[in-house]
Scaffold this active site. Structure first.
Site, PDB file in Angstrom:
ATOM      1  N   PHE A 124      33.767  42.924  38.905  1.00  0.00           N
ATOM      2  CA  PHE A 124      33.973  41.471  38.840  1.00  0.00           C
ATOM      3  C   PHE A 124      32.964  40.812  39.782  1.00  0.00           C
ATOM      4  CE2 PHE A 124      36.003  37.416  38.943  1.00  0.00           C
ATOM      5  CZ  PHE A 124      36.871  37.358  37.862  1.00  0.00           C
ATOM      6  N   GLU A 133      41.779  46.277  42.181  1.00  0.00           N
ATOM      7  CA  GLU A 133      41.788  47.740  42.006  1.00  0.00           C
ATOM      8  C   GLU A 133      41.099  48.488  43.152  1.00  0.00           C
ATOM      9  OE1 GLU A 133      40.944  45.554  39.370  1.00  0.00           O
ATOM     10  OE2 GLU A 133      43.021  45.796  38.695  1.00  0.00           O
ATOM     11  N   VAL A 141      35.403  37.872  46.129  1.00  0.00           N
ATOM     12  CA  VAL A 141      36.448  36.988  45.595  1.00  0.00           C
ATOM     13  C   VAL A 141      36.012  35.557  45.915  1.00  0.00           C
ATOM     14  CG1 VAL A 141      38.926  36.635  45.356  1.00  0.00           C
ATOM     15  CG2 VAL A 141      38.083  38.768  46.366  1.00  0.00           C
ATOM     16  N   ILE A 142      35.902  34.768  44.847  1.00  0.00           N
ATOM     17  CA  ILE A 142      35.380  33.402  45.012  1.00  0.00           C
ATOM     18  C   ILE A 142      36.464  32.423  44.603  1.00  0.00           C
ATOM     19  CG2 ILE A 142      33.540  31.806  44.325  1.00  0.00           C
ATOM     20  CD1 ILE A 142      31.817  34.338  43.742  1.00  0.00           C
ATOM     21  N   HIS A 193      44.571  32.535  41.433  1.00  0.00           N
ATOM     22  CA  HIS A 193      45.288  33.484  42.284  1.00  0.00           C
ATOM     23  C   HIS A 193      44.389  34.091  43.358  1.00  0.00           C
ATOM     24  CE1 HIS A 193      44.308  35.655  38.473  1.00  0.00           C
ATOM     25  NE2 HIS A 193      43.875  36.561  39.302  1.00  0.00           N
ATOM     26  N   PHE A 206      35.381  47.289  55.108  1.00  0.00           N
ATOM     27  CA  PHE A 206      35.673  46.073  54.352  1.00  0.00           C
ATOM     28  C   PHE A 206      34.378  45.295  54.095  1.00  0.00           C
ATOM     29  CE2 PHE A 206      37.561  41.724  54.073  1.00  0.00           C
ATOM     30  CZ  PHE A 206      38.490  41.975  53.082  1.00  0.00           C
TER      31      PHE A 206
HETATM   32  N1  INI Z   1      38.412  40.041  41.002  1.00  0.00           N
HETATM   33  C1  INI Z   1      37.434  39.942  41.919  1.00  0.00           C
HETATM   34  O1  INI Z   1      36.912  40.966  42.393  1.00  0.00           O
HETATM   35  N2  INI Z   1      37.014  38.708  42.345  1.00  0.00           N
HETATM   36  C2  INI Z   1      37.561  37.565  41.867  1.00  0.00           C
HETATM   37  O2  INI Z   1      37.113  36.465  42.283  1.00  0.00           O
HETATM   38  C3  INI Z   1      38.583  37.658  40.891  1.00  0.00           C
HETATM   39  N3  INI Z   1      39.151  36.470  40.325  1.00  0.00           N
HETATM   40  O3  INI Z   1      38.569  35.394  40.511  1.00  0.00           O
HETATM   41  O4  INI Z   1      40.154  36.518  39.645  1.00  0.00           O
HETATM   42  C4  INI Z   1      39.006  38.937  40.473  1.00  0.00           C
HETATM   43  N4  INI Z   1      39.970  39.065  39.534  1.00  0.00           N
HETATM   44  C5  INI Z   1      40.229  40.305  38.842  1.00  0.00           C
HETATM   45  C6  INI Z   1      41.240  41.167  39.585  1.00  0.00           C
HETATM   46  O5  INI Z   1      40.683  41.661  40.778  1.00  0.00           O
HETATM   47  C7  INI Z   1      41.673  42.375  38.729  1.00  0.00           C
HETATM   48  O6  INI Z   1      40.563  43.163  38.402  1.00  0.00           O
HETATM   49  C8  INI Z   1      42.380  41.967  37.444  1.00  0.00           C
HETATM   50  O7  INI Z   1      43.417  41.061  37.708  1.00  0.00           O
HETATM   51  C9  INI Z   1      42.978  43.212  36.746  1.00  0.00           C
HETATM   52  O8  INI Z   1      43.961  43.829  37.572  1.00  0.00           O
END
Ligand code: INI
Length: 158
Positions: free
Chosen positions: A23, A59, A82-83, A89, A114
């Site tokens: 992601f 994950e 994570v933005i 969420h 981290f």
């Molecule tokens: N995952 C990220 O690594 N960064 C994010 O900003 C993000 N947002 O924005 O939702 C994100 N979502 C996916 C999440 O981590 C899981 O992979 C997904 O919910 C499946 O379990």
């Protein structure tokens, strides 16, 4: 004189695991480049490095826990972004990855680093993935090498 333990940035024969989130991979791939650059600059060869890609930040803790618990790696480096603007969420994803990465280290006794960017904006993430704010991947890999080395010193103490 008290004895002080300091880790130095020198890789030996130990192996490093890297967990990286797909992601926001335009950011996390830069973090990965930074981490690899750091490990190689300090003496690691590619055979000492294993990279595990996972879908997202949520994950990362489980993957880190599995790698750290495998007994194969001296340290595990976690890379994700994570933005805030991208998700409702944000706070839950941040909580999960922060707590989970910390717990993976505490549960296994293996340094779990981290290298995670949590920002309000894409610009903030870019800054910390190799622009103005340095590269969080490089920094967390350096912290991994230091922790491995300082624990080696502890193990060698009489
Ligand atoms: N995952 C990220 O690594 N960064 C994010 O900003 C993000 N947002 O924005 O939702 C994100 N979502 C996916 C999440 O981590 C899981 O992979 C997904 O919910 C499946 O379990």
């Amino acid at each position: 004189m008290p004895q002080e333990l300091h880790g130095v940035l020198q890789v030996g024969k130990e192996r490093y695991g890297i967990v990286v989130s797909r992601f926001n991979d335009f950011i996390t791939s830069r973090l990965l480049d930074g981490a690899l650059d750091c490990l190689r600059r300090h003496g690691a060869v590619d055979e000492q490095i294993t990279i595990m890609w996972v879908p997202g930040s949520f994950e990362v803790p489980l993957a880190a826990r599995r790698l750290a618990g495998s007994g194969k790696f001296a340290a595990v480096i976690c890379l994700a972004a994570v933005i805030r603007g991208q998700t409702d969420h944000y706070d839950y994803v941040c909580q999960q990855i922060t707590r989970g990465v910390g717990e993976a280290g505490l549960a296994t006794g293996v340094p779990v680093l981290f290298g995670v960017i949590t920002t309000d904006s894409l610009d903030g993430a870019i800054d910390r993935a190799g622009a103005k704010g340095g590269n969080q991947g490089f920094k967390s890999a350096a912290a991994a090498i230091e922790m491995v080395h300082v624990f080696d010193q502890l193990n060698e103490m009489k």
